[in-house]
Design a protein around this motif. Structure first.
Motif, mmCIF file in Angstrom:
data_model
loop_
_atom_site.group_PDB
_atom_site.id
_atom_site.type_symbol
_atom_site.label_atom_id
_atom_site.label_comp_id
_atom_site.label_asym_id
_atom_site.label_seq_id
_atom_site.Cartn_x
_atom_site.Cartn_y
_atom_site.Cartn_z
ATOM 1 N N THR A 51 -39.096 17.868 24.436
ATOM 2 C CA THR A 51 -38.656 18.350 23.130
ATOM 3 C C THR A 51 -39.764 18.361 22.077
ATOM 4 N N GLY A 52 -40.795 17.548 22.277
ATOM 5 C CA GLY A 52 -41.846 17.421 21.278
ATOM 6 C C GLY A 52 -41.452 16.524 20.117
ATOM 7 N N SER A 53 -40.270 15.962 20.167
ATOM 8 C CA SER A 53 -39.787 15.040 19.142
ATOM 9 C C SER A 53 -39.993 13.598 19.615
ATOM 10 N N PRO A 54 -39.917 12.640 18.697
ATOM 11 C CA PRO A 54 -40.034 11.246 19.136
ATOM 12 C C PRO A 54 -39.010 10.920 20.225
ATOM 13 N N ALA A 55 -39.468 10.216 21.251
ATOM 14 C CA ALA A 55 -38.600 9.843 22.369
ATOM 15 C C ALA A 55 -37.456 8.969 21.862
ATOM 16 N N ASP A 56 -36.260 9.290 22.278
ATOM 17 C CA ASP A 56 -35.065 8.533 21.902
ATOM 18 C C ASP A 56 -34.466 7.980 23.187
ATOM 19 N N SER A 57 -35.097 6.937 23.718
ATOM 20 C CA SER A 57 -34.745 6.419 25.035
ATOM 21 C C SER A 57 -33.860 5.191 24.992
ATOM 22 N N GLY A 58 -33.606 4.667 23.791
ATOM 23 C CA GLY A 58 -32.855 3.428 23.689
ATOM 24 C C GLY A 58 -33.737 2.193 23.747
ATOM 25 N N LEU A 59 -35.047 2.382 23.887
ATOM 26 C CA LEU A 59 -35.981 1.256 23.906
ATOM 27 C C LEU A 59 -36.771 1.206 22.606
ATOM 28 N N ALA A 60 -37.047 -0.009 22.149
ATOM 29 C CA ALA A 60 -37.888 -0.218 20.974
ATOM 30 C C ALA A 60 -39.293 -0.637 21.377
ATOM 31 N N SER A 61 -39.416 -1.322 22.534
ATOM 32 C CA SER A 61 -40.742 -1.673 23.031
ATOM 33 C C SER A 61 -40.716 -1.947 24.526
ATOM 34 N N VAL A 62 -41.857 -1.696 25.142
ATOM 35 C CA VAL A 62 -42.082 -1.992 26.552
ATOM 36 C C VAL A 62 -43.431 -2.689 26.642
ATOM 37 N N THR A 63 -43.430 -3.908 27.140
ATOM 38 C CA THR A 63 -44.662 -4.654 27.356
ATOM 39 C C THR A 63 -44.853 -4.819 28.854
ATOM 40 N N LEU A 64 -46.037 -4.452 29.337
ATOM 41 C CA LEU A 64 -46.334 -4.567 30.757
ATOM 42 C C LEU A 64 -47.422 -5.598 30.991
ATOM 43 N N VAL A 65 -47.311 -6.290 32.114
ATOM 44 C CA VAL A 65 -48.329 -7.221 32.588
ATOM 45 C C VAL A 65 -48.835 -6.647 33.904
ATOM 46 N N ALA A 66 -50.144 -6.392 33.961
ATOM 47 C CA ALA A 66 -50.695 -5.685 35.116
ATOM 48 C C ALA A 66 -52.133 -6.121 35.375
ATOM 49 N N ASP A 67 -52.686 -5.596 36.452
ATOM 50 C CA ASP A 67 -54.089 -5.856 36.790
ATOM 51 C C ASP A 67 -55.017 -4.868 36.116
ATOM 52 N N ASN A 68 -54.534 -3.668 35.824
ATOM 53 C CA ASN A 68 -55.377 -2.590 35.315
ATOM 54 C C ASN A 68 -54.843 -2.087 33.977
ATOM 55 N N GLY A 69 -55.677 -2.124 32.951
ATOM 56 C CA GLY A 69 -55.259 -1.725 31.616
ATOM 57 C C GLY A 69 -54.949 -0.259 31.474
ATOM 58 N N MET A 70 -55.723 0.608 32.125
ATOM 59 C CA MET A 70 -55.462 2.052 32.009
ATOM 60 C C MET A 70 -54.117 2.411 32.618
ATOM 61 N N THR A 71 -53.831 1.846 33.784
ATOM 62 C CA THR A 71 -52.546 2.103 34.429
ATOM 63 C C THR A 71 -51.411 1.573 33.562
ATOM 64 N N ALA A 72 -51.574 0.361 33.048
ATOM 65 C CA ALA A 72 -50.527 -0.244 32.220
ATOM 66 C C ALA A 72 -50.298 0.553 30.946
ATOM 67 N N ASP A 73 -51.374 1.048 30.328
ATOM 68 C CA ASP A 73 -51.228 1.819 29.097
ATOM 69 C C ASP A 73 -50.436 3.098 29.337
ATOM 70 N N ALA A 74 -50.812 3.832 30.363
ATOM 71 C CA ALA A 74 -50.099 5.079 30.672
ATOM 72 C C ALA A 74 -48.657 4.799 31.079
ATOM 73 N N LEU A 75 -48.469 3.805 31.923
ATOM 74 C CA LEU A 75 -47.132 3.506 32.427
ATOM 75 C C LEU A 75 -46.213 2.978 31.324
#
Length: 130
Positions: A51-75
């Motif tokens: 839609t090009g509009s702000p995502a309205d997914s029902g989530l306010a934040s997602v924090t990931l713990v991972a080995d790779n920062g680039m993967t975590a940022d995109a995911l």
């Protein structure tokens, strides 16, 4: 390291903290880069690609713990846009990545792999997924 996870609606509070060693922690949320319009609606920087509009997914934040920062940022952005149910499904394809999600009702969902590392702030209820 003890990493605090900011409450998405009150920057003076945490939803909890993570005890992390040799991992990266990345958060995508609707509360740092946003504005409220005159009707009280939040407009943030994570866009729904359809839609090009702000995502309205029902989530306010997602924090990931991972080995790779680039993967975590995109995911983290993908999961934020997908919403809680689909995010949990997507995470199954990434067994080494764990998550703390806060929905727009301020419910906190933590993946099972962080059960011993996530410490909720006083008064915060947590549901463990998986």
């Amino acid at each position: 390291w003890q990493i605090g996870i900011q409450h998405p609606r009150d920057d003076s509070l945490l939803v909890g903290s993570l005890a992390i060693k040799d991992k990266v922690v990345v958060t995508a949320g609707d509360y740092q880069r946003c504005f409220m319009d005159r009707n009280g609606l939040r407009h943030h920087h994570i866009l729904n690609p359809k839609t090009g509009s702000p995502a309205d997914s029902g989530l306010a934040s997602v924090t990931l713990v991972a080995d790779n920062g680039m993967t975590a940022d995109a995911l983290s952005t993908i999961l934020f846009s997908a919403g809680k149910e689909q995010a949990l499904e997507i995470l199954q394809a990434f067994p080494s990545i764990e998550a703390v999600m806060v929905d727009t009702d301020m419910n906190v969902i933590v993946t099972a792999g962080l059960r011993d590392q996530f410490h909720p702030a006083p008064g915060i209820e947590v549901a463990f997924a998986g």
